[in-house]
Design a protein around this motif. Structure first.
Motif, PDB file in Angstrom:
ATOM      1  N   ARG A 155      24.968  40.161 -79.745  1.00  0.00           N
ATOM      2  CA  ARG A 155      24.822  38.767 -80.125  1.00  0.00           C
ATOM      3  C   ARG A 155      24.366  37.908 -78.955  1.00  0.00           C
ATOM      4  NH1 ARG A 155      29.503  35.343 -83.126  1.00  0.00           N
ATOM      5  NH2 ARG A 155      29.137  36.999 -84.641  1.00  0.00           N
ATOM      6  N   ARG A 156      24.974  38.095 -77.785  1.00  0.00           N
ATOM      7  CA  ARG A 156      24.634  37.296 -76.615  1.00  0.00           C
ATOM      8  C   ARG A 156      23.957  38.190 -75.585  1.00  0.00           C
ATOM      9  NH1 ARG A 156      29.645  36.302 -78.456  1.00  0.00           N
ATOM     10  NH2 ARG A 156      30.114  34.201 -79.216  1.00  0.00           N
ATOM     11  N   VAL A 157      22.736  37.855 -75.226  1.00  0.00           N
ATOM     12  CA  VAL A 157      21.939  38.678 -74.321  1.00  0.00           C
ATOM     13  C   VAL A 157      21.601  37.843 -73.090  1.00  0.00           C
ATOM     14  CG1 VAL A 157      19.866  40.078 -74.058  1.00  0.00           C
ATOM     15  CG2 VAL A 157      20.969  39.901 -76.316  1.00  0.00           C
ATOM     16  N   LEU A 158      22.031  38.300 -71.933  1.00  0.00           N
ATOM     17  CA  LEU A 158      21.839  37.560 -70.684  1.00  0.00           C
ATOM     18  C   LEU A 158      20.926  38.326 -69.746  1.00  0.00           C
ATOM     19  CD1 LEU A 158      22.622  35.223 -68.724  1.00  0.00           C
ATOM     20  CD2 LEU A 158      24.543  36.662 -67.979  1.00  0.00           C
ATOM     21  N   HIS A 159      19.768  37.736 -69.387  1.00  0.00           N
ATOM     22  CA  HIS A 159      18.900  38.332 -68.378  1.00  0.00           C
ATOM     23  C   HIS A 159      19.478  37.980 -67.011  1.00  0.00           C
ATOM     24  CE1 HIS A 159      14.938  38.564 -66.025  1.00  0.00           C
ATOM     25  NE2 HIS A 159      15.333  39.799 -66.296  1.00  0.00           N
ATOM     26  N   THR A 160      19.942  38.992 -66.287  1.00  0.00           N
ATOM     27  CA  THR A 160      20.710  38.761 -65.062  1.00  0.00           C
ATOM     28  C   THR A 160      19.864  38.730 -63.796  1.00  0.00           C
ATOM     29  OG1 THR A 160      21.142  41.145 -64.861  1.00  0.00           O
ATOM     30  CG2 THR A 160      22.762  39.814 -66.071  1.00  0.00           C
ATOM     31  N   GLY A 161      18.607  39.166 -63.888  1.00  0.00           N
ATOM     32  CA  GLY A 161      17.751  39.203 -62.712  1.00  0.00           C
ATOM     33  C   GLY A 161      17.160  40.585 -62.506  1.00  0.00           C
ATOM     34  N   ALA A 162      16.983  40.961 -61.260  1.00  0.00           N
ATOM     35  CA  ALA A 162      16.337  42.229 -60.917  1.00  0.00           C
ATOM     36  C   ALA A 162      17.205  43.423 -61.299  1.00  0.00           C
ATOM     37  CB  ALA A 162      16.030  42.258 -59.424  1.00  0.00           C
ATOM     38  N   LEU A 163      16.591  44.603 -61.334  1.00  0.00           N
ATOM     39  CA  LEU A 163      17.332  45.842 -61.583  1.00  0.00           C
ATOM     40  C   LEU A 163      18.516  45.970 -60.629  1.00  0.00           C
ATOM     41  CD1 LEU A 163      14.583  48.552 -62.190  1.00  0.00           C
ATOM     42  CD2 LEU A 163      16.448  47.991 -63.744  1.00  0.00           C
ATOM     43  N   GLY A 164      19.658  46.298 -61.162  1.00  0.00           N
ATOM     44  CA  GLY A 164      20.884  46.442 -60.379  1.00  0.00           C
ATOM     45  C   GLY A 164      21.845  45.292 -60.582  1.00  0.00           C
ATOM     46  N   THR A 165      21.334  44.098 -60.885  1.00  0.00           N
ATOM     47  CA  THR A 165      22.224  42.947 -61.032  1.00  0.00           C
ATOM     48  C   THR A 165      23.147  43.095 -62.237  1.00  0.00           C
ATOM     49  OG1 THR A 165      20.491  41.759 -62.268  1.00  0.00           O
ATOM     50  CG2 THR A 165      20.629  41.349 -59.904  1.00  0.00           C
ATOM     51  N   ALA A 166      22.645  43.644 -63.328  1.00  0.00           N
ATOM     52  CA  ALA A 166      23.475  43.805 -64.520  1.00  0.00           C
ATOM     53  C   ALA A 166      24.586  44.822 -64.277  1.00  0.00           C
ATOM     54  CB  ALA A 166      22.617  44.227 -65.710  1.00  0.00           C
ATOM     55  N   SER A 167      24.290  45.884 -63.549  1.00  0.00           N
ATOM     56  CA  SER A 167      25.310  46.895 -63.261  1.00  0.00           C
ATOM     57  C   SER A 167      26.432  46.320 -62.406  1.00  0.00           C
ATOM     58  CB  SER A 167      24.681  48.103 -62.561  1.00  0.00           C
ATOM     59  OG  SER A 167      23.857  48.828 -63.448  1.00  0.00           O
ATOM     60  N   VAL A 168      26.074  45.489 -61.443  1.00  0.00           N
ATOM     61  CA  VAL A 168      27.096  44.855 -60.606  1.00  0.00           C
ATOM     62  C   VAL A 168      27.973  43.941 -61.460  1.00  0.00           C
ATOM     63  CG1 VAL A 168      27.496  43.228 -58.718  1.00  0.00           C
ATOM     64  CG2 VAL A 168      25.754  45.004 -58.482  1.00  0.00           C
ATOM     65  N   LEU A 169      27.354  43.134 -62.304  1.00  0.00           N
ATOM     66  CA  LEU A 169      28.127  42.229 -63.152  1.00  0.00           C
ATOM     67  C   LEU A 169      29.003  43.002 -64.139  1.00  0.00           C
ATOM     68  CD1 LEU A 169      25.407  39.524 -63.823  1.00  0.00           C
ATOM     69  CD2 LEU A 169      27.546  39.192 -62.565  1.00  0.00           C
ATOM     70  N   LYS A 170      28.511  44.108 -64.651  1.00  0.00           N
ATOM     71  CA  LYS A 170      29.284  44.901 -65.599  1.00  0.00           C
ATOM     72  C   LYS A 170      30.545  45.477 -64.961  1.00  0.00           C
ATOM     73  CE  LYS A 170      30.552  47.629 -68.967  1.00  0.00           C
ATOM     74  NZ  LYS A 170      31.384  47.114 -70.066  1.00  0.00           N
ATOM     75  N   VAL A 171      30.423  46.095 -63.784  1.00  0.00           N
ATOM     76  CA  VAL A 171      31.624  46.665 -63.169  1.00  0.00           C
ATOM     77  C   VAL A 171      32.577  45.556 -62.727  1.00  0.00           C
ATOM     78  CG1 VAL A 171      30.498  48.815 -62.517  1.00  0.00           C
ATOM     79  CG2 VAL A 171      30.563  46.932 -60.870  1.00  0.00           C
ATOM     80  N   MET A 172      32.036  44.371 -62.388  1.00  0.00           N
ATOM     81  CA  MET A 172      32.887  43.235 -62.063  1.00  0.00           C
ATOM     82  C   MET A 172      33.712  42.823 -63.275  1.00  0.00           C
ATOM     83  SD  MET A 172      33.026  39.713 -62.699  1.00  0.00           S
ATOM     84  CE  MET A 172      31.341  39.187 -63.004  1.00  0.00           C
ATOM     85  N   THR A 173      33.075  42.735 -64.456  1.00  0.00           N
ATOM     86  CA  THR A 173      33.821  42.320 -65.641  1.00  0.00           C
ATOM     87  C   THR A 173      34.847  43.376 -66.051  1.00  0.00           C
ATOM     88  OG1 THR A 173      32.129  43.180 -67.162  1.00  0.00           O
ATOM     89  CG2 THR A 173      31.935  40.873 -66.484  1.00  0.00           C
TER      90      THR A 173
END
Length: 319
Positions: A155-173
């Motif tokens: 439902r909610r799709v967030l473009h986080t930036g360059a490759l790797g940024t989403a993985s960092v945010l995911k393990v943080m959450t």
């Protein structure tokens, strides 16, 4: 766009189900062909290898339990990379290490294909209904190309930036969710030991400043006694371990993360690596001599919100 999906586990199976439910042309692959049968019955195609799947699809999605598993699927002789060519897109939806993601992405890009990461957050019950949240790292052009499919998956799709940024945010959450889980387990056990009614305790937390997404979801299966959150202790250790390693590499001296690792190592040793993560409360129950149970709570979570078309979350003030 033809979609290939590899990894039909607790999360991946529900994501693949959303694609099929919404009419996409899907080819699937899993180590256990029996797991795939339900998807084949819904109209999915089967691939005998990751390479065959990559050759047949325009977009290849991987949703796997570990970076090591992803490496095997992607880099073996009959792996995904061997079947890639110009114009194809690899979408990594696993929770993984950002450095390993970029390493494999470089190999993908060398074939002329594109690479994106898209880990999800919000629980298996929301993955099942297409209402989960998705973090997407990678170039904007590729993101926009796959956005119509992403809004089917979540439902909610967030473009986080360059490759790797989403993985960092995911393990943080996932780290934050684990911290919340351990805190909730302690709070519920103390209230039980104090003689409070557990249904009242649940509602008190829910309407207070102590509330959290974890309480509203995991506390329900804790109080039911099933502890079935469709997520296991070994996966918690993997995810929090990724966050902890990231912090060490960045020379950030964390205090809570190492403690969470110790708690779940002990839980895994006592109850087994495939025990539900919510049953970490059992450590406290055994020490306190109580059972933390309520009445009328569900054994498994279901998403009671209707499936809705997803949308991009726009970040304001981003430089």
């Amino acid at each position: 766009m033809k979609v290939g999906f590899i990894g039909l586990g607790n999360v991946g199976g529900k994501l693949a189900g959303s694609l099929l439910r919404n009419g996409h042309d899907v080819t699937v692959r899993d180590l256990d062909p029996k797991t795939a049968q339900a998807f084949l019955d819904q109209g999915a195609h089967w691939a005998d290898s990751p390479r065959e799947l990559a050759e047949a699809a325009d977009m290849i999605i991987t949703c796997l339990p570990s970076p090591a598993a992803c490496s095997v699927v992607m880099e073996s002789d009959d792996g995904v990379i061997a079947g890639l060519s110009e114009g194809k897109i690899w979408l990594e939806m696993s929770t993984t290490d950002d450095g390993e993601l970029r390493r494999i992405a470089d190999r993908v890009l060398a074939t002329g294909a594109r690479a994106l990461e898209a880990p999800v957050s919000g629980g298996c019950h929301r993955a099942a209904t297409g209402n989960i949240s998705i973090f997407v790292g990678g170039d904007r052009e590729s993101f926009e190309q796959v956005l119509p499919i992403l809004t089917t998956l979540g439902r909610r799709v967030l473009h986080t930036g360059a490759l790797g940024t989403a993985s960092v945010l995911k393990v943080m959450t996932n780290y934050l969710a684990t911290a919340n889980l351990c805190a909730v387990a302690e709070a519920l056990t103390v209230c039980k030991k104090a003689g409070l009614d557990m249904n009242t305790t649940y509602e008190a937390i829910k309407i207070s400043s102590g509330n959290s997404f974890v309480h509203e979801t995991e506390s329900q299966v804790i109080l039911n006694g099933s502890r079935n959150i469709s997520f296991t202790m070994d996966l918690v250790l993997k995810d929090v371990g990724l966050f902890d390693t990231l912090a060490k590499n960045l020379e950030v001296p964390l205090e809570i993360s190492p403690l969470l690792m110790d708690i779940f190592r002990d839980g895994q040793e006592r109850f087994g690596p495939r025990e539900w993560s919510s049953n970490i409360i059992r450590r406290l129950e055994e020490s306190a001599g109580v059972q933390v149970l309520g009445h009328g709570f569900p054994a498994e979570l279901t998403d009671d919100e209707p499936e809705e078309e997803g949308y991009e979350v726009v970040v304001t003030g981003r430089g």
